[in-house]
Design a protein around this motif. Structure first.
Motif, PDB file in Angstrom:
ATOM      1  N   LEU A 167       0.081   4.338   2.412  1.00  0.00           N
ATOM      2  CA  LEU A 167       0.869   4.576   3.624  1.00  0.00           C
ATOM      3  C   LEU A 167       0.091   4.153   4.871  1.00  0.00           C
ATOM      4  O   LEU A 167       0.652   3.514   5.787  1.00  0.00           O
ATOM      5  CB  LEU A 167       1.247   6.053   3.698  1.00  0.00           C
ATOM      6  CG  LEU A 167       2.089   6.482   4.908  1.00  0.00           C
ATOM      7  CD1 LEU A 167       3.433   5.760   4.898  1.00  0.00           C
ATOM      8  CD2 LEU A 167       2.299   7.992   4.909  1.00  0.00           C
ATOM      9  N   PHE A 168      -1.183   4.490   4.943  1.00  0.00           N
ATOM     10  CA  PHE A 168      -2.000   4.083   6.093  1.00  0.00           C
ATOM     11  C   PHE A 168      -2.102   2.564   6.167  1.00  0.00           C
ATOM     12  O   PHE A 168      -2.051   1.975   7.267  1.00  0.00           O
ATOM     13  CB  PHE A 168      -3.389   4.698   5.997  1.00  0.00           C
ATOM     14  CG  PHE A 168      -3.396   6.194   6.226  1.00  0.00           C
ATOM     15  CD1 PHE A 168      -2.571   6.772   7.180  1.00  0.00           C
ATOM     16  CD2 PHE A 168      -4.222   7.022   5.475  1.00  0.00           C
ATOM     17  CE1 PHE A 168      -2.573   8.139   7.389  1.00  0.00           C
ATOM     18  CE2 PHE A 168      -4.230   8.380   5.685  1.00  0.00           C
ATOM     19  CZ  PHE A 168      -3.399   8.950   6.632  1.00  0.00           C
TER      20      PHE A 168
ATOM     21  N   TYR B  56       0.084   0.494   5.164  1.00  0.00           N
ATOM     22  CA  TYR B  56       1.404   0.018   5.627  1.00  0.00           C
ATOM     23  C   TYR B  56       1.522   0.159   7.136  1.00  0.00           C
ATOM     24  O   TYR B  56       2.020  -0.744   7.823  1.00  0.00           O
ATOM     25  CB  TYR B  56       2.481   0.805   4.910  1.00  0.00           C
ATOM     26  CG  TYR B  56       3.890   0.494   5.374  1.00  0.00           C
ATOM     27  CD1 TYR B  56       4.528  -0.681   4.975  1.00  0.00           C
ATOM     28  CD2 TYR B  56       4.566   1.365   6.215  1.00  0.00           C
ATOM     29  CE1 TYR B  56       5.807  -0.970   5.413  1.00  0.00           C
ATOM     30  CE2 TYR B  56       5.843   1.082   6.656  1.00  0.00           C
ATOM     31  CZ  TYR B  56       6.464  -0.090   6.249  1.00  0.00           C
ATOM     32  OH  TYR B  56       7.740  -0.377   6.683  1.00  0.00           O
ATOM     33  N   HIS B  57       1.065   1.312   7.665  1.00  0.00           N
ATOM     34  CA  HIS B  57       1.141   1.507   9.117  1.00  0.00           C
ATOM     35  C   HIS B  57       0.277   0.500   9.855  1.00  0.00           C
ATOM     36  O   HIS B  57       0.668  -0.018  10.918  1.00  0.00           O
ATOM     37  CB  HIS B  57       0.716   2.933   9.460  1.00  0.00           C
ATOM     38  CG  HIS B  57       1.742   3.969   9.084  1.00  0.00           C
ATOM     39  ND1 HIS B  57       1.465   5.314   9.070  1.00  0.00           N
ATOM     40  CD2 HIS B  57       3.041   3.846   8.717  1.00  0.00           C
ATOM     41  CE1 HIS B  57       2.549   5.982   8.701  1.00  0.00           C
ATOM     42  NE2 HIS B  57       3.515   5.105   8.463  1.00  0.00           N
TER      43      HIS B  57
ATOM     44  N   GLN C 222       2.154  -2.762   9.863  1.00  0.00           N
ATOM     45  CA  GLN C 222       3.290  -2.758  10.787  1.00  0.00           C
ATOM     46  C   GLN C 222       2.826  -2.810  12.244  1.00  0.00           C
ATOM     47  O   GLN C 222       3.476  -3.422  13.098  1.00  0.00           O
ATOM     48  CB  GLN C 222       4.141  -1.501  10.549  1.00  0.00           C
ATOM     49  CG  GLN C 222       4.847  -1.484   9.213  1.00  0.00           C
ATOM     50  CD  GLN C 222       5.769  -2.684   9.043  1.00  0.00           C
ATOM     51  OE1 GLN C 222       6.565  -3.026   9.936  1.00  0.00           O
ATOM     52  NE2 GLN C 222       5.627  -3.353   7.898  1.00  0.00           N
ATOM     53  N   THR C 223       1.681  -2.175  12.534  1.00  0.00           N
ATOM     54  CA  THR C 223       1.137  -2.249  13.900  1.00  0.00           C
ATOM     55  C   THR C 223       0.762  -3.689  14.251  1.00  0.00           C
ATOM     56  O   THR C 223       1.057  -4.181  15.352  1.00  0.00           O
ATOM     57  CB  THR C 223      -0.088  -1.341  14.023  1.00  0.00           C
ATOM     58  OG1 THR C 223       0.284   0.011  13.726  1.00  0.00           O
ATOM     59  CG2 THR C 223      -0.668  -1.410  15.446  1.00  0.00           C
TER      60      THR C 223
ATOM     61  N   GLN D 183      -9.166   0.987  11.075  1.00  0.00           N
ATOM     62  CA  GLN D 183      -9.122   2.456  11.032  1.00  0.00           C
ATOM     63  C   GLN D 183     -10.406   2.972  10.405  1.00  0.00           C
ATOM     64  O   GLN D 183     -10.879   2.440   9.395  1.00  0.00           O
ATOM     65  CB  GLN D 183      -7.915   2.946  10.219  1.00  0.00           C
ATOM     66  CG  GLN D 183      -7.742   4.452  10.262  1.00  0.00           C
ATOM     67  CD  GLN D 183      -6.514   4.916   9.476  1.00  0.00           C
ATOM     68  OE1 GLN D 183      -6.042   4.195   8.610  1.00  0.00           O
ATOM     69  NE2 GLN D 183      -6.010   6.090   9.814  1.00  0.00           N
TER      70      GLN D 183
ATOM     71  N   ARG E  18      -9.657   8.470   7.994  1.00  0.00           N
ATOM     72  CA  ARG E  18      -8.546   8.137   7.076  1.00  0.00           C
ATOM     73  C   ARG E  18      -8.608   8.987   5.805  1.00  0.00           C
ATOM     74  O   ARG E  18      -7.606   9.552   5.370  1.00  0.00           O
ATOM     75  CB  ARG E  18      -8.645   6.642   6.763  1.00  0.00           C
ATOM     76  CG  ARG E  18      -7.633   6.120   5.756  1.00  0.00           C
ATOM     77  CD  ARG E  18      -8.053   4.710   5.372  1.00  0.00           C
ATOM     78  NE  ARG E  18      -7.138   4.119   4.413  1.00  0.00           N
ATOM     79  CZ  ARG E  18      -6.285   3.138   4.697  1.00  0.00           C
ATOM     80  NH1 ARG E  18      -6.212   2.663   5.934  1.00  0.00           N
ATOM     81  NH2 ARG E  18      -5.499   2.641   3.765  1.00  0.00           N
TER      82      ARG E  18
END
Length: 449
Positions: free
Chosen positions: A50-51, A53-54, A57-58, A141, A146
């Motif tokens: 999920l991280f 993916y974010h 997308q960013t 990140q 994380r």
């Protein structure tokens, strides 16, 4: 290995309830631990995906480019609000950094596009790089942050499992206790009984695994009850029957003491000896009957024809003393063994008692025949004599203990046929009394299972 198994068995509680609880709770704990570990690992992987993916997308959201000031700071950013846990950088294709999300948070430009891990700023960063026509966008990140967030999410997924585990333990305890409640009820029934209470135990609502045990226990109680009743009847009958022989012996002893001469004394001694023989025979028969009613039947294969021959040898002296013709009738299959399962000694006693009765009640010079064969596949033994026989209305009654049909005055205690009946029942055989069509006296037929 045997010692280890024995040691492990010694560690287990002897209570069935505790064993079930230990095994089931151990299984629950083990299954919960495995499930928790798998769920925890799966939650970490999902959070990591999920991280990623974010981050992706960013980066995609910045493809159109960002206006920057002379210091390369994005518009509206306050240095006090800078966050170095999540960093965004934009580079031109010529290698000039034109945007960073926080002052001093720059990471080295990564030539590898896609995801990679980079050691920077004293830690590890997860970096996603994407190239457009005019720019290279990097989103990074901090892995420590994380992973902390991922662990927090994973632990929250374990909360329902941690909540349900105690409820499952309580459900198992309740289910085991309720399932074993009928067994505890049977235990209380047996614990509250008196020593002479042999009534059946209720098997209502018992588990299928325990119900056969209680059924066998009830059958055992029934057998013990019958044995007690037989013993009570035996003691009462024996006390009654021994009273007369003992009184007769006392009278004969008194007659011996009053004898005035040698002839009278010799006659008294003869009568006393005969009385002692009869009392001895009665006691022997009583003990034999008691043993036969109390003992269990052996299950060895026995040749019924060989047993009959041995019994005939036992009674041969008594038959010769009365000049009687006693023997085994031959047939076409006389050499073929007739096999039954049981106790050879008990069956020999059975046949001997039948022959004793026949010799005793048949007049001197009479005939007694024994025949062994099969009838419709079942073993059959018959004893016939040329005596007076037994009237049809008395045949069932003479099978009882201490009942005699001695119209001719033959001596006896009335136990011979009772012993025969007891041994026959132990061997699953049926005894039938009838008139002998060949010799005219009594015919006793013994048919096995």
């Amino acid at each position: 290995m045997d010692k280890l198994s024995h040691a492990l068995r010694g560690l287990l509680p002897r209570s069935l309830r505790m064993r079930l609880l230990v095994f089931l709770l151990a299984a629950i704990v083990l299954a919960g631990a495995v499930q928790g570990a798998l769920a925890y690992r799966s939650a970490l992987d999902e959070a990591d995906a999920l991280f990623d993916y974010h981050m992706q997308q960013t980066a995609l959201a910045l493809r159109s480019g960002l206006p920057v000031d002379a210091q390369g700071l994005g518009p509206g950013l306050d240095p006090e609000d800078e966050n170095h846990e999540f960093i965004v950088q934009v580079w031109t294709n010529e290698g000039l950094r034109i945007f960073e999300s926080a002052v001093g948070a720059a990471l080295p430009q990564i030539a590898v596009l896609g995801f990679t891990n980079v050691q920077a700023r004293g830690g590890t960063y997860r970096v996603f790089s994407m190239q457009t026509r005019s720019q290279v966008i990097q989103v990074a990140q901090n892995m420590a942050v994380r992973q902390g967030m991922a662990r927090s999410l994973a632990l929250r997924t374990l909360a329902p499992l941690a909540f349900m585990a105690p409820l499952l333990v309580l459900a198992v305890w309740w289910g085991v206790s309720r399932s074993l409640a009928p067994v505890e009820r049977v235990r209380r029934q047996l614990a509250q009984r008196q020593a002479d209470d042999l009534s059946p135990v209720s098997d209502a609502q018992l588990p299928d695994e325990v119900q056969p045990l209680v059924s066998e226990l009830n059958l055992l109680f029934e057998r013990v009850q019958r044995a007690f009743e037989a013993q009570e009847h035996f003691v009462a009958d024996a006390a009654h029957e021994l009273r007369s022989p003992l009184a007769a012996l006392r009278l004969q002893l008194q007659g011996l003491q009053r004898a005035g001469d040698d002839a009278a004394r010799a006659a008294a001694i003869e009568r006393l000896s005969a009385g002692i023989d009869r009392a001895t025979r009665l006691v022997e028969q009583l003990l034999t009957l008691a043993r036969q009613e109390a003992s269990s039947t052996a299950t060895e294969p026995v040749d019924l024809r060989a047993i009959a021959q041995l019994a005939l040898a036992d009674v041969a002296p008594a038959a010769q003393a009365r000049s009687m013709d006693v023997g085994l009738l031959d047939s076409e299959a006389a050499t073929v063994p007739v096999i039954v399962r049981g106790s050879a000694e008990a069956l020999r006693m059975l046949v001997r008692n039948l022959l004793d009765n026949a010799i005793k009640y048949t007049p001197p010079g009479g005939q007694v025949d024994v025949q062994v064969g099969t009838d419709h596949g079942r073993a059959l033994l018959t004893v016939e004599d040329s005596g007076p026989g037994i009237a049809p209305e008395h045949r069932e009654r003479v099978m009882q203990r201490f009942v005699r049909d001695t119209a001719d005055g033959a001596p006896g205690s009335g136990l011979g046929l009772a012993i025969v009946q007891a041994i026959a029942q132990r061997h699953g055989a049926a005894v039938a009394l009838d008139r002998s069509p060949r010799l005219g006296g009594l015919q006793v037929a013994l048919r096995f299972g």
